[in-house]
Design an enzyme around this catalytic site. Structure first.
Site, PDB file in Angstrom:
ATOM      1  N   SER A 148      50.016 -13.660  19.859  1.00  0.00           N
ATOM      2  CA  SER A 148      50.616 -12.340  19.836  1.00  0.00           C
ATOM      3  C   SER A 148      50.350 -11.636  18.505  1.00  0.00           C
ATOM      4  O   SER A 148      49.195 -11.387  18.158  1.00  0.00           O
ATOM      5  CB  SER A 148      52.115 -12.462  20.148  1.00  0.00           C
ATOM      6  N   ASP A 241      51.715 -10.245  31.568  1.00  0.00           N
ATOM      7  CA  ASP A 241      51.921  -9.853  30.181  1.00  0.00           C
ATOM      8  C   ASP A 241      51.420  -8.427  29.978  1.00  0.00           C
ATOM      9  O   ASP A 241      50.278  -8.111  30.328  1.00  0.00           O
ATOM     10  CB  ASP A 241      51.167 -10.819  29.260  1.00  0.00           C
ATOM     11  N   HIS A 271      54.278 -13.129  28.774  1.00  0.00           N
ATOM     12  CA  HIS A 271      54.098 -13.197  27.328  1.00  0.00           C
ATOM     13  C   HIS A 271      55.018 -14.262  26.730  1.00  0.00           C
ATOM     14  O   HIS A 271      56.181 -14.363  27.087  1.00  0.00           O
ATOM     15  CB  HIS A 271      54.409 -11.833  26.698  1.00  0.00           C
TER      16      HIS A 271
END
Length: 300
Positions: A148, A241, A271
């Site tokens: 991320s 996601d 996610h």
């Protein structure tokens, strides 16, 4: 279809109240993520070397199974605002155990207390430290990665290393956050599955308060004119996601630039899935894919 394991995993972490002071909510979110590590990520795999390191002022943790291993520098996720060495401890242990590489996990400074370029500066400080210090690893074989926000820091650091003529050997980007404009269509389609456009915009604005800096190559990798010479790359995305499309777009951009790239999309997950080793089967598969890709790329 969203996997039932994902739904079950979402119940394991305490959620802060939806209202109230934004900074207090952030503090509570940080604490909740730390508290849930054992439930979400499982027990700590014992390794021969697990040691905290001061990398020229940046706190890190080194994981290794044998001396003179290649080194993988890892940057945790959390929207540049939360997450820590502890929240990715189990992932780093599993990667070190299964890859034959040492892992150096970076405790970079977080926003809003420390805004851009603090986290990026910390990543580059650690790379420099790893190359010059006696960590008992082979830092001539050096990869970088993260998940991320950490993946964004990793690929920007990799691009800067390329530009400095000190290229890295490999990069691993797990559901990378790469577009400060949050323009991808996947935000519209998938925002209801945990990470939405509003929360991602807030994360970008908190990390880089100056809107003009958000469109520079040190923040937005898509603003880089030429991606040729970037390290071979593994990109992992998740079906549910909101960041899915920008990860896929970056894989395409790297391939167009002639960079060897593997893009794997894990189905049925959202996610943040990859660190939840105790509760999501795909997390173990993804982490093992990272380990095997590092072993193939670096243990020559």
């Amino acid at each position: 279809m969203l996997h039932p394991q994902v739904t079950a995993a979402e119940k394991l972490r305490r959620r802060p109240p939806a209202d109230g002071d934004p900074y207090e909510r952030l503090v509570q979110s940080r604490a909740a993520m730390e508290e849930a590590v054992d439930l979400e990520c499982g027990p700590a795999v014992p390794l021969p070397v697990v040691v905290d390191v001061d990398a020229d002022g940046v706190p890190c943790r080194l994981y290794a199974t044998k001396p003179d291993s290649p080194l993988f520098v890892y940057l945790h996720g959390g929207g540049w605002c939360y997450g820590s060495i502890e929240t990715v401890d189990r992932v780093c242990r599993r990667i070190a155990d299964r890859s034959g590489c040492a892992v150096l996990s970076v405790g970079y400074r977080l926003a809003p207390e420390h805004v851009f370029p603090a986290a990026l500066d910390d990543a580059e400080t650690v790379i420099s430290y790893a190359r010059k210090s006696d960590l008992g690893v082979d830092s001539t074989r050096l990869a970088i990665g993260g998940d991320s926000a950490g993946a964004q820091l990793a690929t920007i650091a990799a691009r800067r290393q390329r530009d400095a003529a000190t290229p890295l050997d490999y990069q691993v980007l797990i559901y990378p956050a790469l577009d400060p404009m949050t323009a991808a269509e996947s935000y519209e389609e998938l925002g209801r599955y945990g990470l939405d456009r509003a929360s991602m915009k807030l994360a970008w604005e908190t990390y880089v308060p100056d809107p003009m800096r958000r469109i520079t190559p040190d923040v937005a990798i898509f603003a880089t004119a030429d991606l040729a010479g970037m390290p071979p790359t593994l990109i992992i995305t998740a079906e549910y996601d909101a960041l899915r499309d920008e990860g896929a777009d970056y894989a395409d951009a790297l391939a167009t630039a002639g960079v060897p790239v593997v893009h794997t999309r894990y189905m049925g997950v959202n996610h943040g899935f990859a660190r939840k080793l105790a509760v999501i089967d795909a997390a173990r598969a993804a982490t093992d894919q990272v380990a095997s890709s590092l072993r193939a790329a670096l243990t020559f």
